[in-house]
Write a protein that holds these residues in place. Structure first.
Motif, PDB file in Angstrom:
ATOM      1  N   ALA A  17      13.143  16.312  -8.981  1.00 18.81           N
ATOM      2  CA  ALA A  17      13.019  14.944  -8.464  1.00 18.81           C
ATOM      3  C   ALA A  17      12.776  14.938  -6.956  1.00 18.81           C
ATOM      4  O   ALA A  17      11.903  14.210  -6.454  1.00 18.81           O
ATOM      5  N   VAL A  18      13.548  15.741  -6.235  1.00 13.14           N
ATOM      6  CA  VAL A  18      13.383  15.796  -4.777  1.00 13.14           C
ATOM      7  C   VAL A  18      12.016  16.371  -4.416  1.00 13.14           C
ATOM      8  O   VAL A  18      11.316  15.870  -3.531  1.00 13.14           O
ATOM      9  N   TRP A  19      11.631  17.449  -5.122  1.00 10.38           N
ATOM     10  CA  TRP A  19      10.327  18.069  -4.884  1.00 10.38           C
ATOM     11  C   TRP A  19       9.200  17.070  -5.141  1.00 10.38           C
ATOM     12  O   TRP A  19       8.245  16.975  -4.368  1.00 10.38           O
ATOM     13  N   ALA A  20       9.318  16.307  -6.227  1.00 11.70           N
ATOM     14  CA  ALA A  20       8.277  15.333  -6.571  1.00 11.70           C
ATOM     15  C   ALA A  20       8.211  14.210  -5.539  1.00 11.70           C
ATOM     16  O   ALA A  20       7.114  13.765  -5.176  1.00 11.70           O
ATOM     17  N   PHE A  21       9.362  13.766  -5.056  1.00  9.16           N
ATOM     18  CA  PHE A  21       9.383  12.681  -4.076  1.00  9.16           C
ATOM     19  C   PHE A  21       8.733  13.129  -2.768  1.00  9.16           C
ATOM     20  O   PHE A  21       7.868  12.423  -2.224  1.00  9.16           O
ATOM     21  N   ILE A  22       9.121  14.295  -2.283  1.00 11.87           N
ATOM     22  CA  ILE A  22       8.561  14.785  -1.017  1.00 11.87           C
ATOM     23  C   ILE A  22       7.093  15.184  -1.197  1.00 11.87           C
ATOM     24  O   ILE A  22       6.225  14.808  -0.408  1.00 11.87           O
ATOM     25  N   GLY A  23       6.830  15.957  -2.260  1.00 12.46           N
ATOM     26  CA  GLY A  23       5.456  16.366  -2.510  1.00 12.46           C
ATOM     27  C   GLY A  23       4.546  15.189  -2.778  1.00 12.46           C
ATOM     28  O   GLY A  23       3.377  15.180  -2.382  1.00 12.46           O
ATOM     29  N   GLY A  24       5.087  14.170  -3.453  1.00 11.34           N
ATOM     30  CA  GLY A  24       4.301  12.974  -3.718  1.00 11.34           C
ATOM     31  C   GLY A  24       3.896  12.268  -2.442  1.00 11.34           C
ATOM     32  O   GLY A  24       2.801  11.707  -2.354  1.00 11.34           O
ATOM     33  N   GLY A  25       4.769  12.293  -1.452  1.00  9.70           N
ATOM     34  CA  GLY A  25       4.433  11.697  -0.167  1.00  9.70           C
ATOM     35  C   GLY A  25       3.265  12.411   0.490  1.00  9.70           C
ATOM     36  O   GLY A  25       2.347  11.774   1.025  1.00  9.70           O
ATOM     37  N   PHE A  26       3.282  13.750   0.443  1.00 12.78           N
ATOM     38  CA  PHE A  26       2.162  14.515   1.011  1.00 12.78           C
ATOM     39  C   PHE A  26       0.877  14.273   0.224  1.00 12.78           C
ATOM     40  O   PHE A  26      -0.202  14.136   0.806  1.00 12.78           O
ATOM     41  N   LEU A  85       0.828  -1.208   0.000  1.00 12.32           N
ATOM     42  CA  LEU A  85       0.000   0.000   0.000  1.00 12.32           C
ATOM     43  C   LEU A  85       0.861   1.256   0.000  1.00 12.32           C
ATOM     44  O   LEU A  85       0.585   2.217  -0.727  1.00 12.32           O
ATOM     45  N   LEU A  86       1.901   1.252   0.808  1.00 15.18           N
ATOM     46  CA  LEU A  86       2.797   2.410   0.868  1.00 15.18           C
ATOM     47  C   LEU A  86       3.452   2.645  -0.485  1.00 15.18           C
ATOM     48  O   LEU A  86       3.525   3.782  -0.970  1.00 15.18           O
ATOM     49  N   ALA A  87       3.924   1.572  -1.107  1.00 16.16           N
ATOM     50  CA  ALA A  87       4.594   1.704  -2.402  1.00 16.16           C
ATOM     51  C   ALA A  87       3.638   2.241  -3.469  1.00 16.16           C
ATOM     52  O   ALA A  87       3.979   3.170  -4.219  1.00 16.16           O
ATOM     53  N   ILE A  88       2.442   1.668  -3.549  1.00 11.53           N
ATOM     54  CA  ILE A  88       1.486   2.086  -4.572  1.00 11.53           C
ATOM     55  C   ILE A  88       1.060   3.530  -4.362  1.00 11.53           C
ATOM     56  O   ILE A  88       1.057   4.342  -5.301  1.00 11.53           O
ATOM     57  N   THR A  89       0.687   3.876  -3.133  1.00  6.57           N
ATOM     58  CA  THR A  89       0.181   5.225  -2.891  1.00  6.57           C
ATOM     59  C   THR A  89       1.267   6.278  -3.069  1.00  6.57           C
ATOM     60  O   THR A  89       1.002   7.376  -3.589  1.00  6.57           O
ATOM     61  N   TRP A  90       2.506   5.965  -2.676  1.00  3.34           N
ATOM     62  CA  TRP A  90       3.574   6.959  -2.838  1.00  3.34           C
ATOM     63  C   TRP A  90       3.883   7.191  -4.309  1.00  3.34           C
ATOM     64  O   TRP A  90       4.041   8.330  -4.758  1.00  3.34           O
ATOM     65  N   LEU A  91       3.975   6.117  -5.075  1.00  2.00           N
ATOM     66  CA  LEU A  91       4.213   6.264  -6.518  1.00  2.00           C
ATOM     67  C   LEU A  91       3.070   7.039  -7.179  1.00  2.00           C
ATOM     68  O   LEU A  91       3.302   7.901  -8.036  1.00  2.00           O
ATOM     69  N   ALA A  92       1.841   6.721  -6.770  1.00  4.54           N
ATOM     70  CA  ALA A  92       0.692   7.448  -7.313  1.00  4.54           C
ATOM     71  C   ALA A  92       0.737   8.913  -6.904  1.00  4.54           C
ATOM     72  O   ALA A  92       0.388   9.805  -7.693  1.00  4.54           O
TER      73      ALA A  92
END
Length: 214
Positions: A80-89, A47-54
């Motif tokens: 890339a960093v912005w997308a990774f952190i923002g994607g988590g939120f 779930l964590l992997a799917i939702t974070w990638l989404a």
């Protein structure tokens, strides 16, 4: 079988289901009927992997992402960093808020499932959006390069529109999966399932429309 072995077996089963959700969604969603503590814990990692990638894929299509490289001081690493952190939120917000809307919609039509199960259903149905990150986005970057993150770039024409519609197609796929999931989890008719889906997504649709009319 001891408790540790059972836990490992459950975790492996849910990792496999995460890979199969796009191919055999009904079987995967039916397995969500098991809302025991052990089953819920076993599906946390996929779930964590799917939702974070989404979430990363979702944040990349926002208007903010389309202007990140307007500042010449920023480069691809910043994106890339912005997308990774923002994607988590984004992932967290979608997981909890959409889960709450789905839970409320299901309860309105007599659903007996838990809020946790509603969140997990939302998480697994985000798989198509997660899939767009390693499939659609590399194509977009190969074609448009940094212009995807820059105002008035080469993606502002017909090619950019095609890319945007392709991204929306993955979202539509996720919505279809959510309808299938509601029906599979609750064992409802299509009419009842689609009514629940409509009620759950109505606030999201209103926000999108209001934003488009600004």
């Amino acid at each position: 079988m001891d408790t540790g072995a059972q836990r490992v077996s459950l975790e492996r089963a849910w990792l496999l289901r995460a890979l199969l959700v796009l191919q055999s969604p009904r079987a995967v969603f039916s397995a969500l009927r098991d809302d025991s503590e052990d089953a819920a814990q076993a599906r946390q990692e996929p779930l964590l992997a799917i939702t974070w990638l989404a979430g990363i894929a979702g944040v990349l299509v926002t208007p903010v992402a389309g202007t990140l490289l307007d500042d010449p001081a920023r480069d691809g690493l910043v994106v890339a960093v912005w997308a990774f952190i923002g994607g988590g939120f984004y992932a967290a917000a979608g997981y909890w808020l959409l889960g709450a809307l789905l839970y409320g919609g299901a309860r309105a039509f007599g659903g007996q499932g838990s809020y946790r199960r509603a969140r997990h259903l939302v998480g697994f149905t985000a798989a198509p959006v997660a899939l767009s990150l390693p499939t659609l986005w590399p194509i977009g970057i190969a074609v448009f390069g940094g212009d995807l993150f820059r105002s008035g770039g080469s993606d502002s024409g017909a090619g950019g529109s095609v890319f945007a519609w392709a991204a929306l197609a993955f979202v539509a796929w996720a919505v279809v999966l959510l309808a299938i999931g509601i029906r599979a989890v609750h064992g409802w008719t299509w009419l009842r399932s689609l009514a629940t889906l409509g009620l759950a997504l109505a606030p999201v649709a209103l926000v999108v429309i209001a934003h488009a009319l600004r």
